[in-house]
Design a protein around this motif. Structure first.
Motif, PDB file in Angstrom:
ATOM      1  N   GLU A  46       0.892  -1.168   0.026  1.00  0.00           N
ATOM      2  CA  GLU A  46      -0.210   0.004   0.189  1.00  0.00           C
ATOM      3  C   GLU A  46       0.887   1.368   0.015  1.00  0.00           C
ATOM      4  O   GLU A  46       0.623   2.422  -0.495  1.00  0.00           O
ATOM      5  CB  GLU A  46      -0.916  -0.039   1.325  1.00  0.00           C
ATOM      6  CG  GLU A  46      -2.034  -0.825   1.282  1.00  0.00           C
ATOM      7  CD  GLU A  46      -3.154  -0.645   0.368  1.00  0.00           C
ATOM      8  OE1 GLU A  46      -3.435   0.658   0.192  1.00  0.00           O
ATOM      9  OE2 GLU A  46      -3.372  -1.384  -0.756  1.00  0.00           O
ATOM     10  N   LEU A  47       1.994   1.357   0.512  1.00  0.00           N
ATOM     11  CA  LEU A  47       2.913   2.346   0.780  1.00  0.00           C
ATOM     12  C   LEU A  47       3.390   2.860  -0.660  1.00  0.00           C
ATOM     13  O   LEU A  47       3.750   4.044  -0.809  1.00  0.00           O
ATOM     14  CB  LEU A  47       4.148   1.951   1.631  1.00  0.00           C
ATOM     15  CG  LEU A  47       3.987   2.018   2.904  1.00  0.00           C
ATOM     16  CD1 LEU A  47       5.149   1.322   3.605  1.00  0.00           C
ATOM     17  CD2 LEU A  47       3.628   3.099   3.611  1.00  0.00           C
ATOM     18  N   ASP A  48       3.279   1.899  -1.824  1.00  0.00           N
ATOM     19  CA  ASP A  48       3.573   2.306  -2.998  1.00  0.00           C
ATOM     20  C   ASP A  48       2.856   3.393  -3.612  1.00  0.00           C
ATOM     21  O   ASP A  48       2.913   4.178  -4.675  1.00  0.00           O
ATOM     22  CB  ASP A  48       3.914   1.414  -4.100  1.00  0.00           C
ATOM     23  CG  ASP A  48       4.774   0.341  -3.572  1.00  0.00           C
ATOM     24  OD1 ASP A  48       5.737   0.531  -2.936  1.00  0.00           O
ATOM     25  OD2 ASP A  48       4.721  -1.115  -3.748  1.00  0.00           O
ATOM     26  N   LYS A  49       1.382   3.450  -3.163  1.00  0.00           N
ATOM     27  CA  LYS A  49       0.457   4.295  -3.819  1.00  0.00           C
ATOM     28  C   LYS A  49       0.822   5.828  -3.037  1.00  0.00           C
ATOM     29  O   LYS A  49       0.076   6.727  -3.529  1.00  0.00           O
ATOM     30  CB  LYS A  49      -1.145   3.937  -3.097  1.00  0.00           C
ATOM     31  CG  LYS A  49      -1.342   2.605  -3.484  1.00  0.00           C
ATOM     32  CD  LYS A  49      -2.768   2.107  -3.049  1.00  0.00           C
ATOM     33  CE  LYS A  49      -3.150   0.766  -3.481  1.00  0.00           C
ATOM     34  NZ  LYS A  49      -4.385   0.404  -2.865  1.00  0.00           N
ATOM     35  N   TYR A  50       1.733   5.878  -2.205  1.00  0.00           N
ATOM     36  CA  TYR A  50       1.969   7.239  -1.686  1.00  0.00           C
ATOM     37  C   TYR A  50       3.379   7.877  -2.009  1.00  0.00           C
ATOM     38  O   TYR A  50       4.362   7.122  -2.113  1.00  0.00           O
ATOM     39  CB  TYR A  50       1.826   7.292  -0.042  1.00  0.00           C
ATOM     40  CG  TYR A  50       0.436   6.820   0.397  1.00  0.00           C
ATOM     41  CD1 TYR A  50      -0.485   7.811   0.751  1.00  0.00           C
ATOM     42  CD2 TYR A  50       0.166   5.301   0.614  1.00  0.00           C
ATOM     43  CE1 TYR A  50      -1.688   7.558   1.102  1.00  0.00           C
ATOM     44  CE2 TYR A  50      -1.469   5.087   0.992  1.00  0.00           C
ATOM     45  CZ  TYR A  50      -2.064   6.087   1.335  1.00  0.00           C
ATOM     46  OH  TYR A  50      -3.291   5.613   1.789  1.00  0.00           O
TER      47      TYR A  50
END
Length: 201
Positions: A46-50
């Motif tokens: 999910e961190l890749d989205k930020y």
């Protein structure tokens, strides 16, 4: 020597098979992730989205400059998060005295992936700080925050307990809305700056 007939052998085999299955289930259960651990349900992808936008921001209001800094864009779990705020007097005088609560700088933040707010705790104690022109007054971030057992959901309570007990931060994407709130002479100042960073496994 114990003699067993065919029925006895079958019973022993069945018992051993049952014991083996039971032990396998118990071992698997012990090695499985603990659902009460707030990080086990965290999906690191999910961190890749930020995207981290800024780790250093300055805001000027009147004769005062407020600066908020994260020393890095990305920290690792267990690593100390180095975050600080500075107030600097940039006016005409050699020095001024400001009045504030127990902390002149607060670091409320939000972990965006989980949508959890981490509040800064403050004591309403009246303190004074003298600022010399051109010499920033700095406060380092120290962990704070809390939860209400009867109000907050269990997953948030688990996250906060983990947050407050471990070194560093749990994995996530954090946005810090640093604030300085003080009085100088007859004016009240509230200046906010924002930085963000990630914590990865």
């Amino acid at each position: 020597m114990v003699k067993c007939n065919k029925k006895g052998v079958k019973r022993v085999k069945k018992l051993l098979t049952t014991m083996l299955i039971t032990m396998t289930i118990l071992i698997a259960g012990c090695n499985s992730t603990n659902s009460s651990d707030p990080n086990n349900s965290f999906d690191s992808s999910e961190l890749d989205k930020y995207t981290v936008k800024t780790i250093d921001e300055e805001v000027v209001q009147g004769d005062f400059l407020f600066r908020l800094v994260s020393e890095k864009k990305e920290y690792h779990v267990g690593e100390e998060v180095k975050l600080y705020g500075e107030i600097e007097y940039i006016g005409e005088l050699d020095e001024v005295t400001i009045h504030h609560a127990s902390q002149a700088i607060l670091f409320p933040m939000k972990e965006q992936v989980r949508n959890y707010k981490i509040h800064s705790m403050i004591e309403e104690i009246g303190l004074s700080t003298t600022l010399k022109k051109g010499e920033p007054y700095r406060e380092e971030y120290a962990k704070s925050g809390g939860f209400a057992m009867d109000v907050d959901p269990p997953d948030y309570i688990e996250f906060m307990e983990d947050f407050l007990s471990i070194d560093g931060f749990p994995p996530g994407y954090y946005v810090v809305s640093g604030t300085t709130n003080f009085a100088y002479e007859t004016e009240r100042y509230e200046i906010q700056a924002t930085v963000d960073f990630k914590v990865v496994d």
